[in-house]
Design an enzyme around this catalytic site. Structure first.
Site, PDB file in Angstrom:
ATOM      1  CG  MET A  18      -2.154  -0.845   1.065  1.00 47.22           C
ATOM      2  SD  MET A  18      -3.224  -0.760   2.508  1.00 47.22           S
ATOM      3  CE  MET A  18      -3.940   0.874   2.305  1.00 47.22           C
ATOM      4  CE  LYS A  22      -0.826  -1.818  -4.930  1.00 48.42           C
ATOM      5  NZ  LYS A  22      -0.406  -1.075  -3.707  1.00 48.42           N
ATOM      6  CD  GLU A  90      -7.458  -1.768  -4.377  1.00 46.72           C
ATOM      7  OE1 GLU A  90      -6.764  -2.695  -3.908  1.00 46.72           O
ATOM      8  OE2 GLU A  90      -7.348  -0.590  -4.021  1.00 46.72           O
ATOM      9  N   GLY A  91      -6.396  -5.903  -7.904  1.00 43.95           N
ATOM     10  CA  GLY A  91      -6.409  -7.267  -8.441  1.00 43.95           C
ATOM     11  C   GLY A  91      -6.341  -8.346  -7.384  1.00 43.95           C
ATOM     12  CB  CYS A 146      10.068   2.366   5.938  1.00 41.83           C
ATOM     13  SG  CYS A 146       9.867   1.809   7.646  1.00 41.83           S
TER      14      CYS A 146
HETATM   15  P1  ADP Z   1      -1.149   2.383  -3.908  1.00 42.69           P
HETATM   16  O1  ADP Z   1      -2.140   2.211  -5.041  1.00 42.69           O
HETATM   17  O2  ADP Z   1       0.106   1.558  -4.119  1.00 42.69           O
HETATM   18  O3  ADP Z   1      -1.744   2.165  -2.534  1.00 42.69           O
HETATM   19  P2  ADP Z   1      -1.388   5.175  -4.498  1.00 42.69           P
HETATM   20  O4  ADP Z   1      -1.075   5.343  -5.957  1.00 42.69           O
HETATM   21  O5  ADP Z   1      -2.847   5.129  -4.117  1.00 42.69           O
HETATM   22  O6  ADP Z   1      -0.631   3.875  -3.949  1.00 42.69           O
HETATM   23  O7  ADP Z   1      -0.747   6.344  -3.626  1.00 42.69           O
HETATM   24  C1  ADP Z   1       0.621   6.711  -3.735  1.00 42.69           C
HETATM   25  C2  ADP Z   1       0.766   8.044  -3.008  1.00 42.69           C
HETATM   26  O8  ADP Z   1       0.566   7.848  -1.611  1.00 42.69           O
HETATM   27  C3  ADP Z   1       2.137   8.668  -3.094  1.00 42.69           C
HETATM   28  O9  ADP Z   1       2.355   9.408  -4.273  1.00 42.69           O
HETATM   29  C4  ADP Z   1       2.134   9.601  -1.881  1.00 42.69           C
HETATM   30  O10 ADP Z   1       1.503  10.830  -2.202  1.00 42.69           O
HETATM   31  C5  ADP Z   1       1.201   8.904  -0.894  1.00 42.69           C
HETATM   32  N1  ADP Z   1       1.851   8.270   0.250  1.00 42.69           N
HETATM   33  C6  ADP Z   1       1.343   8.222   1.506  1.00 42.69           C
HETATM   34  N2  ADP Z   1       2.122   7.492   2.326  1.00 42.69           N
HETATM   35  C7  ADP Z   1       3.160   7.058   1.607  1.00 42.69           C
HETATM   36  C8  ADP Z   1       4.315   6.234   1.879  1.00 42.69           C
HETATM   37  N3  ADP Z   1       4.524   5.716   3.089  1.00 42.69           N
HETATM   38  N4  ADP Z   1       5.175   5.972   0.874  1.00 42.69           N
HETATM   39  C9  ADP Z   1       4.964   6.485  -0.348  1.00 42.69           C
HETATM   40  N5  ADP Z   1       3.905   7.266  -0.677  1.00 42.69           N
HETATM   41  C10 ADP Z   1       3.008   7.547   0.270  1.00 42.69           C
END
Ligand code: ADP
Length: 193
Positions: A18, A22, A90-91, A146
């Site tokens: 997360m 993605k 969300e595969g 992290c």
């Molecule tokens: P995913 O689909 O992998 O959950 P998203 O594309 O929804 O990721 O969100 C990525 C965004 O989340 C980043 O560009 C940043 O703005 C935010 N973000 C919040 N916490 C973090 C973190 N710990 N590491 C990286 N990005 C983070």
């Protein structure tokens, strides 16, 4: 990663923990295909109602409208013959049927891009993602940051005591952690760290 565009279909997987970007990466690929005037259809699993039941939404508030489905086979029924790019978010929430669905779509000549968590809150492979990754022509593995030390993070730390594999939530429920700071549930801890 350079994706070579050809006439035959193919499968792209975007995976990682997360907050690794993605959804942002999926949205970027969709937007570029739309700029190229490709016909695009967007799906997401219906269990993830974190922000919007029918849109792909990133944690950075980018969004694109899509169709929420819970049964992967519905995607086959909903995809138009003329669609060139099928995007799925969300595969990890889909059952193993998603493997046959994306394979059939790619075999029909479509570009299929599917994003999902590769590991669950225990640090174990999540649902159909491993099978999708080895069948894909292109795999992009993303890392987050992290929240404990700022290093690259491959794991999703659940902050609550829930033990169900699927518990939908965002920053109040999960945070990204590196290998050193990820704390899996006691029963999943390897004997030597
Ligand atoms: P995913 O689909 O992998 O959950 P998203 O594309 O929804 O990721 O969100 C990525 C965004 O989340 C980043 O560009 C940043 O703005 C935010 N973000 C919040 N916490 C973090 C973190 N710990 N590491 C990286 N990005 C983070």
């Amino acid at each position: 990663m350079q994706i070579v565009h050809g006439k035959s279909g193919w499968l792209e997987v975007i995976c990682g923990p997360m907050f690794s970007g993605k959804s942002e990466e999926l949205i970027k690929r969709i937007r570029r295909a739309q700029i190229a005037r490709r016909r695009v259809q967007i799906f997401k699993h219906g269990v993830d109602t974190r922000y919007d039941a029918t849109s792909i939404v990133s944690h950075s508030q980018q969004s694109l409208p899509g169709i929420a489905v819970t049964d992967a086979r519905d995607i086959l029924n909903l995809v138009d013959d003329r669609t060139e790019l099928v995007a799925i978010d969300e595969g990890q929430f889909f059952g193993d049927e998603i493997i046959e669905v994306v394979t059939r779509l790619a075999n029909l000549g479509k570009r299929v891009v599917i994003a999902g968590l590769d590991l669950d809150y225990r640090g174990l492979p999540f649902g159909p993602m491993p099978q999708l990754m080895c069948r894909a022509e292109y795999v992009t593995k993303q890392l987050a940051i992290c929240m404990t030390c700022g290093d690259p993070a491959n794991f999703t730390q659940r902050l609550t005591g829930d033990t169900a594999q699927v518990v939908v939530g965002a920053t109040e429920t999960y945070e990204a952690r590196c290998r050193a700071h990820f704390e899996p549930p006691a029963e999943e801890r390897p004997p030597v760290r």
